[in-house]
Design a protein around this motif. Structure first.
Motif, PDB file in Angstrom:
ATOM      1  N   THR A  51      39.184  42.229  47.582  1.00  0.00           N
ATOM      2  CA  THR A  51      39.245  40.877  47.034  1.00  0.00           C
ATOM      3  C   THR A  51      40.265  40.862  45.893  1.00  0.00           C
ATOM      4  O   THR A  51      40.674  41.928  45.406  1.00  0.00           O
ATOM      5  CB  THR A  51      37.877  40.445  46.494  1.00  0.00           C
ATOM      6  N   PRO A  52      40.705  39.668  45.408  1.00  0.00           N
ATOM      7  CA  PRO A  52      41.611  39.642  44.252  1.00  0.00           C
ATOM      8  C   PRO A  52      41.037  40.369  43.034  1.00  0.00           C
ATOM      9  O   PRO A  52      41.766  41.047  42.308  1.00  0.00           O
ATOM     10  CB  PRO A  52      41.788  38.145  43.982  1.00  0.00           C
ATOM     11  N   GLN A 367      40.226  37.868  38.455  1.00  0.00           N
ATOM     12  CA  GLN A 367      38.914  37.227  38.454  1.00  0.00           C
ATOM     13  C   GLN A 367      39.056  35.711  38.485  1.00  0.00           C
ATOM     14  O   GLN A 367      38.299  35.019  39.181  1.00  0.00           O
ATOM     15  CB  GLN A 367      38.114  37.658  37.216  1.00  0.00           C
ATOM     16  N   GLY A 370      40.146  34.600  41.875  1.00  0.00           N
ATOM     17  CA  GLY A 370      39.059  34.802  42.814  1.00  0.00           C
ATOM     18  C   GLY A 370      38.018  33.703  42.825  1.00  0.00           C
ATOM     19  O   GLY A 370      37.165  33.665  43.733  1.00  0.00           O
ATOM     20  N   TYR A 380      45.778  32.421  48.472  1.00  0.00           N
ATOM     21  CA  TYR A 380      45.000  31.663  47.506  1.00  0.00           C
ATOM     22  C   TYR A 380      45.794  30.446  47.047  1.00  0.00           C
ATOM     23  O   TYR A 380      47.033  30.490  46.989  1.00  0.00           O
ATOM     24  CB  TYR A 380      44.607  32.539  46.325  1.00  0.00           C
TER      25      TYR A 380
END
Length: 436
Positions: A51-52, A367, A370, A380
């Motif tokens: 994930t990012p 974060q 995300g 994204y």
């Protein structure tokens, strides 16, 4: 020659070949390894389904470990000298790169990346310490500019050259190669660089390192340049590439090319910063004033990223790195303002703060991004990056505002003093000319 003996004064050519080049090679590898994940991100995400937030944590583990080792490395540099310290650290970095090449889980790669950061934590400091032993303080801005330019060359090598190398091997083979090069770099420094007399006496303590933080010159410098420097390192090493992919929608080949152009611009930017700083110094302009102009431009570039300046997203990505090189000037500012025997500890204090900041920026940026969901292609949305860059701009503004308020306060008494001096001279000249 015994390690404790003092080496005779070296010529400029000898300093270049025996001091600058060996330590600059270590800094080159440090910059390459620090930034290589910007190009390897798609492969790492594909191999481990990151994930990012995980990608940011994996890459920023380098910065956290880098910051963690700063205090002991700074003390060791002033106590034992850069030659001995770098031999040990480069072998540690080599072991971390070797582990990264053989890692098969997210946790293993995080640990390996952290060990790389521990090993490379003294590269720039050692180079600064070694150079400051053999050249005069007046030449530090330009020579450190050349050193940062070598780091820019290492960063540039982490882009298109790495992508070309990946056509012949995978990312695991790349890290094994980097492990071998790191070990060779440590050996080169040990065999070639001149031996200098240890500082002797009582070993520097953590308290003596913390004393550097209390100096006004150090505090004034970090209040202006620290956060922009952390942003530069944190974003340049990972997220500017993801921004080009997710927001600008460039293919991987174009992203690698633009990253190369940006990293290569560090070379010219660092040299230009050194030359401009020396030019300004000869005209009575402080290095901190030069840094303030550069930081203001850097924040403006980030503001353009926030609003999504569409006419030239490619130019913005290169300008971010080019203008961001001004943040490296704080090393020279601090080195000029402190005694030579404290240069190692001063660089330690700077690196400790910069790389903790870079860790927080790089991990925190991931974060924030995300919080949004990716599309079917894994991209994204632009809004995620705008919010993340907007937070960074807001964090940097207080330092700029504080500097310019101090600048206006400093200018006011100077103008008054000049006016009073002019009136005094006019009175004295009038008195001399008046008939008795």
């Amino acid at each position: 020659m015994d390690a404790d003996q003092t080496t005779p004064r070296l010529s400029g050519v000898a300093v270049f070949f025996y001091v600058f080049l060996p330590f600059a090679l270590g800094h080159y590898l440090s910059s390459l390894l620090r930034n290589v994940n910007a190009v390897l991100a798609p492969q790492l995400v594909g191999a481990l389904a990151l994930t990012p937030g995980q990608l940011g944590l994996l890459t920023s583990a380098f910065f956290f470990a880098f910051a963690l080792v700063q205090l002991p490395v700074g003390i060791a540099l002033d106590r034992y000298g850069p030659r001995k310290v770098q031999l040990v650290l480069m072998f540690l970095a080599a072991s971390g790169a070797w582990m990264f090449g053989h890692g098969h889980s997210f946790a293993q790669l995080v640990v390996a990346r952290a060990i790389i950061g521990l090993g490379l934590g003294g590269c720039f400091m050692s180079a600064v310490k070694a150079i400051s032993i053999w050249i005069s303080p007046k030449k530090l801005p330009s020579v450190q500019g050349y050193l940062i330019a070598v780091g820019g060359l290492g960063a540039a090598s982490s882009t298109m050259p790495v992508r070309a190398l990946l056509q012949h091997t995978d990312w695991r083979g790349l890290f094994i190669l980097l492990a071998v090069l790191s070990a060779c770099s440590g050996l080169l420094i040990w065999l070639v660089s001149p031996r200098s007399k240890p500082q002797g006496g009582k070993a520097p303590t953590v308290r003596s390192v913390l004393d550097v933080y209390r100096t006004p010159a150090f505090r004034n410098t970090i209040s202006l340049v620290l956060l922009p420097h952390a942003v530069f390192f944190g974003i340049q090493g990972l997220w500017i590439g993801r921004w080009l992919s997710d927001v600008a929608r460039f293919p991987e080949s174009a992203v690698a090319y633009l990253l190369y152009m940006g990293m290569a611009s560090v070379i010219f930017g660092a040299i230009a910063v050194g030359m401009i700083t020396e030019w300004a110094g000869r005209r009575g302009i402080r290095s901190l004033d030069v840094a303030a102009v550069g930081v203001a431009l850097f924040v403006i570039v980030q503001a353009l990223l926030v609003i999504g300046y569409k006419p030239s997203l490619q130019t913005l990505s290169v300008l971010f790195t080019l203008v961001g090189t001004i943040t490296g000037i704080e090393y020279a500012i601090v080195a000029q303002s402190l005694p030579r025997e404290l240069t190692g500890r001063a660089a330690t204090c700077l690196n400790l703060l910069i790389f903790i900041g870079a860790f927080l920026v790089q991990a925190g940026f991931g974060q924030v991004v995300g919080f949004w969901r990716p599309d079917l292609l894994g991209h994204y949305p632009a809004q995620a990056y705008r919010v993340a860059f907007g937070v960074l701009v807001l964090l940097q503004l207080p330092g700029l505002i504080r500097y310019y308020l101090d600048f206006l306060r400093r200018r006011r008494p100077v103008k008054c003093g000049i006016a009073l001096l002019a009136e005094k001279e006019e009175y004295e000249i009038g008195t001399l000319r008046s008939p008795r």
